[in-house]
Design an enzyme around this catalytic site. Structure first.
Site, PDB file in Angstrom:
ATOM      1  N   HIS A  37      75.853  -8.470  37.839  1.00 32.74           N
ATOM      2  CA  HIS A  37      77.095  -9.192  37.605  1.00 32.74           C
ATOM      3  C   HIS A  37      78.241  -8.486  38.335  1.00 32.74           C
ATOM      4  CE1 HIS A  37      74.385 -10.184  34.316  1.00 32.74           C
ATOM      5  NE2 HIS A  37      75.099 -11.272  34.081  1.00 32.74           N
ATOM      6  N   HIS A 272      79.893 -14.516  38.723  1.00 35.89           N
ATOM      7  CA  HIS A 272      79.654 -13.908  37.408  1.00 35.89           C
ATOM      8  C   HIS A 272      78.304 -13.204  37.329  1.00 35.89           C
ATOM      9  CE1 HIS A 272      79.922 -13.561  32.957  1.00 35.89           C
ATOM     10  NE2 HIS A 272      78.608 -13.636  33.067  1.00 35.89           N
ATOM     11  N   GLU A 439      78.231 -11.376   6.921  1.00 30.07           N
ATOM     12  CA  GLU A 439      76.995 -10.599   7.102  1.00 30.07           C
ATOM     13  C   GLU A 439      76.812 -10.099   8.524  1.00 30.07           C
ATOM     14  OE1 GLU A 439      76.178 -13.097   3.466  1.00 30.07           O
ATOM     15  OE2 GLU A 439      77.054 -13.466   5.444  1.00 30.07           O
ATOM     16  N   HIS A 501      68.249 -20.339  -0.896  1.00 27.81           N
ATOM     17  CA  HIS A 501      68.481 -18.932  -1.214  1.00 27.81           C
ATOM     18  C   HIS A 501      67.189 -18.148  -1.438  1.00 27.81           C
ATOM     19  CE1 HIS A 501      72.567 -20.224  -1.517  1.00 27.81           C
ATOM     20  NE2 HIS A 501      73.000 -19.072  -1.989  1.00 27.81           N
TER      21      HIS A 501
END
Length: 695
Positions: A37, A272, A439, A501
């Site tokens: 890159h 890029h 999280e 869950h």
């Protein structure tokens, strides 16, 4: 800003020469590898140069100096720029390695890797991770400074810097981390944003049109805009202003040109993620006044200027060593504690904690292993000052609050905001981190904290939500970081919350990560040993997988000691004479079920061995001789019992084995009903065992 060559001895000319040296070392690396890159190094070299030569406190000859500033290249695809900086400033990264960029055996890989390349703080590449890692580093610095610094003795006093990209700021993990960093008022966190308006496939306008400065201001960050990414004086002024912001992290938006100087590719996505091409490299060098040959050219004035970093770093470290000696004389106990956390490993350097680990009496009712874990953590916390962490807003359910240890929070919280605190006060020295419902950021922040050193971070959530932090867990394993995960509510037995869950595939998923140790203890005493293993294992992350429901605390006078957990699997109870008809093997909550089934089978004249197998990884590390004593090769009748998917178990069972598992999603019902309906009963285990023996 074009380079000028020897003969122009002014400061501006030398700066330009050094910046173009960074640019073209990077371009030559990418072109030589025919992979990489080049766009970011061409555009971001000026800001990197200003930061590394005017601000960054580091000592290339001692990359692990504890009070160094931390630098994170979150835009890890621009690794060639970082390798150029490391080589030129004197780290142990020789030019030959730059010529081996992205090649087999090189210590200059495609994206930066901690532990491979000297001076690389964290492994970056997946965008947004490095951004969040830096927030974790700033938390660790602030925590250590609050505990150890005293008036006149700023023993821990450094900044965390980074270069971040458009892609970093698009990722959700960066948004989570930025929100928390602003809330925590991490004033020693400074990021330079390479605002070039181009991504790998298009201009950012195709998918990213928000007001970044306004967003970060809303997060509580100090923001500045540098309109010209080649204006080194304005970049320097912005960094000075950012350093003066003691109560806010800083984002400096630097307008740059991706692939700066490339006549055919500047400001296009073509610059890029692909080499410029030999002809475009020549044109770019010609455009910026750089010699077209040889490749990897380093002018002597630039080399000498960059090399001054070592002398400067040596002076800074020597001054710090002198201050540390005075600190030791005045605060010997604190100094000893800090030295242990810096040098021997944050957990290994502590003393007295082993004796504090509780033992639990036999109890048929027992307790949930999440509850046992909370008791263990609080028993050892006073003896493990490095232990710091929290949960994703689940402390009442994960039992991870360190009582009386205070909360790591900004000083200006209202009384309303402080509801539910640990009761130990609020300060940077507090050891309870409130990650919020974040999280993924929690996992990435823990990585940054561990990479910083001096702390052992822990983070807790329900096992099902480990999926939200899996990329960070994977990187922790890749880096070999000492972090501890506490995943509770570990099976369908959590009950009424239902299949959204109830974890089913998560255990198998975590076990699939190389370098991660997963431990699912069977009772309170196995949980105590699991915590010992977690603190003693300094070279990899450890995940403790814990139950919501109560589990019997086994009577160790009747069964083998819980210390067998250290070997991953052990014979908990055996048949008379050690000659079983079959083996029942289980982990965690299902071990007590296997024990009950063994008793029922014995009444029917079937003699079973029960193997508690809390950790596949620990077991696989044992010598073959030991593994064969647990699972004798000649005994093929083996039944595994675990409330998760069956994937992976057959490696331990052979052709004659079977698995009682959960290979479908759960349902909404009370936990005991769930276990009954899914076959986790003594009757069903015995029936499955009998069928195995009839084969």
């Amino acid at each position: 800003m074009n380079a000028t060559f020897p003969g122009d001895t002014g400061a501006a000319g030398l700066d330009a020469l050094c910046i173009d040296t960074l640019r073209f070392l990077s371009v030559d690396m990418v072109q030589n590898a025919n992979s990489g890159h080049p766009g970011l190094p061409l555009g971001a070299a000026p800001m990197a140069y200003v930061l590394w030569t005017h601000f960054l406190k580091h000592h290339p000859a001692n990359p692990q100096w504890f009070d160094r500033d931390r630098f994170v290249l979150s835009a890890g695809h621009g690794s060639a720029l970082l390798y150029s900086l490391l080589h030129l400033t004197g780290y142990a990264l020789p030019l030959e390695q730059l010529k081996q960029f992205r090649k087999w055996g090189s210590i200059a890989p495609g994206h930066p890797e901690r532990g491979l390349t000297p001076g690389v703080e964290v492994t970056t590449g997946p965008l947004g991770q490095g951004f969040a890692n830096g927030v974790g580093m700033a938390i660790a610095e602030a925590s250590l400074a609050a505990r150890y610094n005293r008036d006149g003795f700023a023993i821990v006093d450094h900044f965390t810097y980074g270069i971040v990209s458009d892609g970093d700021l698009m990722e959700g993990v960066a948004a989570e981390a930025a929100s928390l960093a602003g809330h925590l008022q991490l004033g020693k966190l400074i990021y330079l944003y390479d605002d070039n308006g181009v991504t790998l496939s298009a201009g950012t306008g195709m998918a990213f049109s928000e007001d970044v400065a306004a967003r970060f201001k809303a997060y509580g960050w100090h923001t500045q805009v540098v309109e010209d990414g080649n204006d080194t004086h304005t970049i320097e002024s912005a960094l000075h202003a950012a350093r003066a912001q003691t109560a806010r992290p800083s984002l400096i938006l630097v307008r740059t040109h991706l692939g700066y100087g490339s006549p055919g590719k500047q400001d296009t996505f073509e610059a890029h993620g692909s080499p410029l091409g030999e002809e475009e490299v020549r044109l770019t060098k010609r455009n910026l006044g750089w010699p077209e040959a040889p490749a990897f050219h380093i002018p002597e004035p630039a080399r000498a200027h960059f090399a001054a970093a070592n002398e400067k770093g040596a002076r800074a470290e020597a001054q710090w060593d002198e201050a540390l000696c005075a600190y030791k004389a005045k605060f010997p106990e604190l100094a000893r504690e800090l030295a242990a956390r810096m040098q021997a490993g944050a957990a290994a350097g502590a003393s007295g904690w082993e004796a504090a680990v509780p033992e639990f009496a036999a109890d048929a009712k027992g307790m949930a292993t999440r509850v046992a874990s909370g008791k263990i953590m609080n028993a050892i916390a006073a003896h493990q000052p490095a232990l710091i962490g929290g949960s994703a807003d689940l402390d009442p359910s994960t039992f991870t609050m360190l009582k009386g240890c205070g909360d790591f929070e900004p000083a200006n919280l209202s009384a309303h905001d402080r509801q539910g605190s640990s009761g130990g006060g609020w300060s940077r020295a507090g050891r309870n981190l409130h990650f919020g419902v974040r999280e993924h950021a929690m996992g990435a922040l823990m990585n940054g904290m561990a990479a910083h050193g001096g702390v052992v971070p822990f983070g807790a959530t329900f096992l099902i939500f480990s999926d939200y932090m899996r990329p960070s867990i994977r990187l922790a394993a890749l880096m070999g970081l000492h972090v501890v995960y506490l995943f509770t509510h570990d099976s369908i037995a959590l009950g009424e919350d239902g299949p959204t869950h109830q974890p089913v595939e998560q255990l198998a998923s975590l076990r699939a990560i190389p370098g991660l140790t997963v431990i699912r203890p069977a009772d309170a005493n196995e949980t105590a040993v699991a915590w010992r293993v977690a603190l003693e294992t300094g070279d990899r992350p450890v995940a403790l997988v814990l139950s919501r429901q109560d589990l019997p605390t086994l009577d160790r006078a009747l069964f083998q000691p819980a210390d067998g957990l250290r070997r991953g699997a052990y014979v908990l109870a055996d048949a008379p004479g050690g000659s079983p008809d079959l083996i029942l093997v289980a982990s965690g909550a299902e071990v007590s079920l296997a024990v009950a089934a063994r008793e029922r089978l014995a009444r029917d004249g079937i003699h079973a061995r029960v193997v508690s197998m809390p950790s596949w990884e620990l077991f696989d590390a044992q010598p073959p001789e030991y593994r064969d004593t647990v699972f004798p090769p000649a005994l093929g009748a083996r039944l595994a019992v675990e409330a998760g998917v069956s994937q992976g178990w057959h490696r331990y069972l052979g052709d004659g084995g079977g698995v009682l598992a959960v290979d479908r999603f759960g349902a909404s019902a009370p936990g005991p009903v769930m276990l009954q309906e899914y076959g986790f009963t003594v009757d069903n285990v015995c029936a499955r065992a009998a069928r195995l023996l009839r084969r």
